[in-house]
Design a protein around this motif. Structure first.
Motif, PDB file in Angstrom:
ATOM      1  N   VAL A  37      52.178 -27.541 -15.775  1.00  0.00           N
ATOM      2  CA  VAL A  37      51.708 -28.442 -15.435  1.00  0.00           C
ATOM      3  C   VAL A  37      51.861 -29.930 -17.099  1.00  0.00           C
ATOM      4  N   PRO A  38      53.175 -30.659 -16.873  1.00  0.00           N
ATOM      5  CA  PRO A  38      52.588 -31.969 -17.522  1.00  0.00           C
ATOM      6  C   PRO A  38      51.937 -33.221 -17.581  1.00  0.00           C
ATOM      7  N   SER A  39      51.707 -33.286 -18.262  1.00  0.00           N
ATOM      8  CA  SER A  39      50.430 -34.245 -19.272  1.00  0.00           C
ATOM      9  C   SER A  39      50.280 -35.373 -18.404  1.00  0.00           C
ATOM     10  N   GLY A  40      49.067 -35.444 -17.279  1.00  0.00           N
ATOM     11  CA  GLY A  40      49.235 -36.822 -16.420  1.00  0.00           C
ATOM     12  C   GLY A  40      49.781 -36.425 -14.772  1.00  0.00           C
ATOM     13  N   LYS A  41      50.242 -35.136 -14.233  1.00  0.00           N
ATOM     14  CA  LYS A  41      51.130 -34.842 -13.244  1.00  0.00           C
ATOM     15  C   LYS A  41      50.553 -33.673 -12.439  1.00  0.00           C
ATOM     16  N   GLU A  42      51.226 -33.206 -11.711  1.00  0.00           N
ATOM     17  CA  GLU A  42      50.733 -31.956 -10.389  1.00  0.00           C
ATOM     18  C   GLU A  42      51.763 -31.131 -10.927  1.00  0.00           C
ATOM     19  N   GLY A  43      51.201 -29.922 -11.189  1.00  0.00           N
ATOM     20  CA  GLY A  43      52.209 -28.577 -11.596  1.00  0.00           C
ATOM     21  C   GLY A  43      53.367 -28.388 -10.760  1.00  0.00           C
ATOM     22  N   GLU A  44      53.418 -27.489 -11.489  1.00  0.00           N
ATOM     23  CA  GLU A  44      54.819 -26.999 -10.599  1.00  0.00           C
ATOM     24  C   GLU A  44      55.536 -25.367 -10.586  1.00  0.00           C
ATOM     25  N   GLY A  45      56.313 -25.012  -9.995  1.00  0.00           N
ATOM     26  CA  GLY A  45      56.164 -23.474 -10.369  1.00  0.00           C
ATOM     27  C   GLY A  45      58.205 -23.513 -11.330  1.00  0.00           C
ATOM     28  N   VAL A  46      58.061 -23.011 -11.840  1.00  0.00           N
ATOM     29  CA  VAL A  46      59.188 -22.425 -12.611  1.00  0.00           C
ATOM     30  C   VAL A  46      60.177 -22.024 -12.542  1.00  0.00           C
ATOM     31  N   ALA A  47      59.274 -20.483 -12.442  1.00  0.00           N
ATOM     32  CA  ALA A  47      60.564 -19.183 -12.675  1.00  0.00           C
ATOM     33  C   ALA A  47      59.367 -17.872 -11.504  1.00  0.00           C
ATOM     34  N   ALA A  48      60.442 -17.097 -11.375  1.00  0.00           N
ATOM     35  CA  ALA A  48      58.946 -15.561 -10.363  1.00  0.00           C
ATOM     36  C   ALA A  48      59.817 -14.660 -10.515  1.00  0.00           C
ATOM     37  N   ILE A  49      59.087 -13.429 -10.950  1.00  0.00           N
ATOM     38  CA  ILE A  49      59.315 -12.601 -10.981  1.00  0.00           C
ATOM     39  C   ILE A  49      59.267 -11.176  -9.757  1.00  0.00           C
ATOM     40  N   SER A  50      59.540 -10.653  -8.987  1.00  0.00           N
ATOM     41  CA  SER A  50      58.839  -9.831  -8.340  1.00  0.00           C
ATOM     42  C   SER A  50      58.173  -8.375  -8.529  1.00  0.00           C
ATOM     43  N   ALA A  51      57.316  -7.466  -8.101  1.00  0.00           N
ATOM     44  CA  ALA A  51      57.359  -6.205  -8.536  1.00  0.00           C
ATOM     45  C   ALA A  51      58.563  -5.518  -8.931  1.00  0.00           C
ATOM     46  N   THR A  52      59.679  -5.771  -8.437  1.00  0.00           N
ATOM     47  CA  THR A  52      60.803  -4.942  -8.120  1.00  0.00           C
ATOM     48  C   THR A  52      62.177  -5.885  -9.020  1.00  0.00           C
ATOM     49  N   GLY A  53      60.953  -6.802  -9.916  1.00  0.00           N
ATOM     50  CA  GLY A  53      62.217  -7.336 -10.365  1.00  0.00           C
ATOM     51  C   GLY A  53      63.451  -8.199  -9.805  1.00  0.00           C
ATOM     52  N   VAL A  54      62.760  -8.824  -8.320  1.00  0.00           N
ATOM     53  CA  VAL A  54      64.343 -10.168  -8.412  1.00  0.00           C
ATOM     54  C   VAL A  54      63.170 -11.120  -8.773  1.00  0.00           C
ATOM     55  N   THR A  55      64.711 -12.229  -9.080  1.00  0.00           N
ATOM     56  CA  THR A  55      63.775 -13.496 -10.097  1.00  0.00           C
ATOM     57  C   THR A  55      64.398 -14.602  -8.845  1.00  0.00           C
ATOM     58  N   SER A  56      63.619 -15.841  -8.958  1.00  0.00           N
ATOM     59  CA  SER A  56      63.644 -16.795  -8.241  1.00  0.00           C
ATOM     60  C   SER A  56      63.241 -18.460  -9.842  1.00  0.00           C
ATOM     61  N   TYR A  57      64.227 -18.970  -9.408  1.00  0.00           N
ATOM     62  CA  TYR A  57      64.174 -20.350 -10.229  1.00  0.00           C
ATOM     63  C   TYR A  57      64.023 -21.802  -9.847  1.00  0.00           C
ATOM     64  N   ALA A  58      63.207 -22.518 -10.484  1.00  0.00           N
ATOM     65  CA  ALA A  58      63.113 -24.088  -9.275  1.00  0.00           C
ATOM     66  C   ALA A  58      64.453 -24.164 -10.578  1.00  0.00           C
ATOM     67  N   ASP A  59      64.580 -25.263  -9.921  1.00  0.00           N
ATOM     68  CA  ASP A  59      66.563 -26.171  -9.514  1.00  0.00           C
ATOM     69  C   ASP A  59      66.121 -26.951 -11.170  1.00  0.00           C
ATOM     70  N   PHE A  60      65.279 -27.535 -11.211  1.00  0.00           N
ATOM     71  CA  PHE A  60      65.477 -28.194 -12.880  1.00  0.00           C
ATOM     72  C   PHE A  60      65.491 -27.390 -13.573  1.00  0.00           C
ATOM     73  N   VAL A  61      65.250 -25.715 -13.596  1.00  0.00           N
ATOM     74  CA  VAL A  61      64.976 -24.798 -14.742  1.00  0.00           C
ATOM     75  C   VAL A  61      66.679 -23.418 -14.485  1.00  0.00           C
ATOM     76  N   LYS A  62      67.225 -23.701 -13.403  1.00  0.00           N
ATOM     77  CA  LYS A  62      68.048 -22.622 -13.425  1.00  0.00           C
ATOM     78  C   LYS A  62      69.514 -23.293 -14.223  1.00  0.00           C
ATOM     79  N   GLY A  63      69.512 -21.503 -14.539  1.00  0.00           N
ATOM     80  CA  GLY A  63      70.800 -21.640 -16.283  1.00  0.00           C
ATOM     81  C   GLY A  63      69.792 -22.047 -17.263  1.00  0.00           C
ATOM     82  N   ARG A  64      69.007 -22.087 -17.432  1.00  0.00           N
ATOM     83  CA  ARG A  64      68.526 -22.645 -18.991  1.00  0.00           C
ATOM     84  C   ARG A  64      67.739 -22.223 -19.289  1.00  0.00           C
TER      85      ARG A  64
END
Length: 122
Positions: A37-64
């Motif tokens: 949650v950036p100051s003064g802005k709405e929240g946004e998802g960054v990354a997630a990992i499932s129970a089995t370890g499958v990951t997903s990322y927001a485009d703006f952090v992929k590769g970083r």
């Protein structure tokens, strides 16, 4: 809230690295994610990992950013490389109902911690 505890935030310069940790307790076997949650802005998802370890990322952090977890330590991590001023925000780890992708994890979050501040200066 309260069963997840984030740590590891701080202040770095552009291009720097930080690793966030989250003590996830019994949630370690669930869908877990990071959102910010950036100051003064709405929240946004960054990354997630499932129970089995499958990951997903927001485009703006992929590769970083990389999300991992250590089941033995009940701990979730977010390694953040090549940080940019736009990454400045309060970062939260969250337990979620669905892990199809980072967006579903963000939208179905049911518990989260108190957050840890990340500040990136140019």
């Amino acid at each position: 809230q309260g069963r997840l505890v984030e740590s590891g935030g701080g202040s770095v310069q552009t291009g720097g690295t930080l690793t966030l940790s989250c003590a996830a307790a019994t949630y370690i076997s669930s869908c877990l994610g990071w959102f910010r949650v950036p100051s003064g802005k709405e929240g946004e998802g960054v990354a997630a990992i499932s129970a089995t370890g499958v990951t997903s990322y927001a485009d703006f952090v992929k590769g970083r950013f990389t999300v991992t977890k250590d089941n033995a330590k009940n701990t979730l991590y977010l390694q953040m490389n090549r940080l940019e001023p736009e990454d400045t925000a309060m970062y939260y780890c969250a337990a979620s109902q669905h892990c199809h992708d980072v967006t579903s994890a963000f939208r179905t979050r049911s518990d989260w911690g108190q957050g840890t501040q990340v500040t990136v200066s140019s």
